[in-house]
Design an enzyme around this catalytic site. Structure first.
Site, PDB file in Angstrom:
ATOM      1  N   GLU A 280       0.817  -1.209   0.000  1.00  0.00           N
ATOM      2  CA  GLU A 280       0.000   0.000   0.000  1.00  0.00           C
ATOM      3  C   GLU A 280       0.855   1.264   0.000  1.00  0.00           C
ATOM      4  OE1 GLU A 280      -4.391  -0.594   1.755  1.00  0.00           O
ATOM      5  OE2 GLU A 280      -3.142   0.573   3.085  1.00  0.00           O
ATOM      6  N   HIS A 301       8.119 -26.950  -1.274  1.00  0.00           N
ATOM      7  CA  HIS A 301       7.516 -28.087  -1.964  1.00  0.00           C
ATOM      8  C   HIS A 301       6.294 -27.657  -2.776  1.00  0.00           C
ATOM      9  CE1 HIS A 301      10.024 -31.034   0.194  1.00  0.00           C
ATOM     10  NE2 HIS A 301      10.082 -30.033   1.061  1.00  0.00           N
ATOM     11  N   LYS A 415     -13.884   1.144  -3.652  1.00  0.00           N
ATOM     12  CA  LYS A 415     -14.938   1.599  -2.730  1.00  0.00           C
ATOM     13  C   LYS A 415     -15.985   2.393  -3.495  1.00  0.00           C
ATOM     14  CE  LYS A 415     -12.018   2.292   1.343  1.00  0.00           C
ATOM     15  NZ  LYS A 415     -11.446   3.312   2.205  1.00  0.00           N
TER      16      LYS A 415
END
Ligand code: PA5
Length: 429
Positions: A280, A301, A415
């Protein structure tokens, strides 16, 4: 030379100290700008200031919660919950975590109906406190979850719910602040000059961390030591700035992904906090390293093949603590059917440390630049140090990219769209 707790080294890469030293002057000048700025840099001096009264208040509320509840539900998203969960997970036992404190669980970081439904069912036979954390006081995810939790607490505890809900928010602004004042909830203040992802060492993180049974004074002592040591403007003596410059140079060399790797699974949530801090702070204006994380041996793995041999887009930052809280010795087995007696008497942590060395060497030989960050011990003190170290490195690193480390304009886009859609739906119903 200051004896810095985080040791930073670089393995097998064309980058050397002279490349890093070239950044001496730009680093000094950014250091001074940050120091003299008044834009969301309150976290820089916070651990060195006297907050004893506040910390005692936090400890008193934490002790009350631990006496009266079995569960603390923390409501928050992003910087308002990731730090607390990171420290809690790193320092509490793997199994039966609540045995070392009360159980701290989180809501308001997703909008899953199943999650909140099951959470309510899970807490229904346990004594509960709630800590709602939001600096703006208006973020949709925690606001919705708090609406549910508030109603739940009122139905269950009646007027006593006022004592069981603690609000952590801004001193003056926001809907949550208004609501808290009106209902007389107890409140902790998020300093106005500290942004979400830099706020774990304030009441945002400290209350849930204390409730989880972790020594917040030790955490803050570590952060204070880091704040003192990392005041040094000269990159030669500041390991946080060395790390920032190494990653900046690697980015400019074409490595666009930084992979933070640890060998202790309790650090998985710490990785999430780190990912948010760097992602951010730096990912803007079409710039920035993509922060990604792995935990070894598990991911050796799974994604180890790609790291060793895949597209050369990443470098690795290996985070290693020399001493881990507890250990286990490999037993001797007279049958030796598995052929492992040559390891008996050694401990899992010793073998894990050797696997770390082997991994670093193999990845470096495969052409992956490896930055090693090493600390003496995984405990509250060193984690406090490391949190501050990363925040300081991040502010420097974002500034080297010439982006603002403290805003997040890109988060607003989703948003806005979500709100438009929610309002459209309401009109069409
Ligand atoms: O780092 C940030 O500023 C963000 O991640 C915020 O912490 C997050 O969006 C939550 O915001 P608020 O505390 O205002 O609810």
């Amino acid at each position: 030379m200051v004896n810095q707790i985080v040791q930073t080294t670089l393995l097998n890469c064309s980058l050397d100290q002279s490349n890093i030293d070239k950044y001496r002057e730009p680093v000094k000048s950014i250091h001074t700008q940050l120091k003299n700025s008044n834009n969301l840099v309150g976290w820089i001096n916070y651990p060195m200031e006297d907050h004893n009264e506040l910390f005692n208040d936090i400890l008193a509320v934490a002790s009350e919660i631990r006496s009266n509840a079995e569960i603390l539900v923390v409501v928050g998203v992003g910087g308002s919950f990731l730090g607390a969960r990171a420290v809690q997970d790193s320092l509490t036992p793997y199994f039966g975590k609540h045995k070392s404190g009360i159980e701290v669980i989180y809501v308001g970081q997703n909008m899953s109906g199943a999650y909140i439904n099951q959470l309510l069912e899970y807490i229904s036979d346990k004594e509960v406190y709630v800590n709602i954390i939001s600096k703006s006081g208006g973020t949709m995810e925690p606001a919705l979850a708090f609406r549910v939790m508030r109603e739940y607490m009122e139905n269950r505890y009646g007027s006593d719910s006022i004592n069981r809900i603690i609000v952590t928010t801004d001193a003056e602004k926001g809907l949550l602040k208004k609501l808290a004042d009106k209902t007389s909830y107890r409140q902790f203040v998020i300093p106005s000059d500290i942004g979400g992802r830099y706020s774990v060492l304030t009441p945002v993180g400290l209350l849930p961390i204390a409730v989880a049974g972790i020594d917040i004074n030790a955490l803050m002592d570590g952060a204070k030591n880091a704040a003192i040591e990392l005041q040094e403007p000269d990159i030669a003596y500041n390991h946080a700035y060395q790390y920032a410059v190494m990653r900046h140079i690697l980015y400019n060399m074409g490595y666009k992904v930084e992979l933070l790797a640890s060998f202790e699974p309790s650090l998985n949530k710490f990785h999430e906090w780190w990912k948010q801090l760097f992602g951010e702070s730096e990912g803007k204006e079409k710039k920035g390293l993509y922060p990604s994380t792995v935990n070894f041996s598990t991911d050796l793995h799974a994604i180890g093949q790609f790291i060793q041999d895949g597209s050369p887009i990443l470098f690795e930052t290996l985070l290693h603590f020399h001493e881990i809280m507890v250990d286990y010795e490999i037993p001797f087995d007279s049958r030796n059917e598995d052929g492992l007696n040559y390891l008996s008497g050694r401990t899992f942590n010793e073998i894990n440390a050797i696997s770390k060395q082997g991994t670093a060497l193999a990845h470096a030989e495969g052409g992956v630049p490896v930055i090693q960050l090493e600390l003496p011990k995984l405990d509250a003190y060193h984690l406090g140090y490391l949190i501050y170290f990363f925040m300081k490195a991040c502010a420097m690193s974002a500034s080297l990219l010439e982006v603002n480390p403290f805003d997040q304009p890109g988060v607003e886009a989703y948003k806005k769209k979500m709100l438009e859609l929610l309002k459209e739906e309401k009109v069409s119903k």
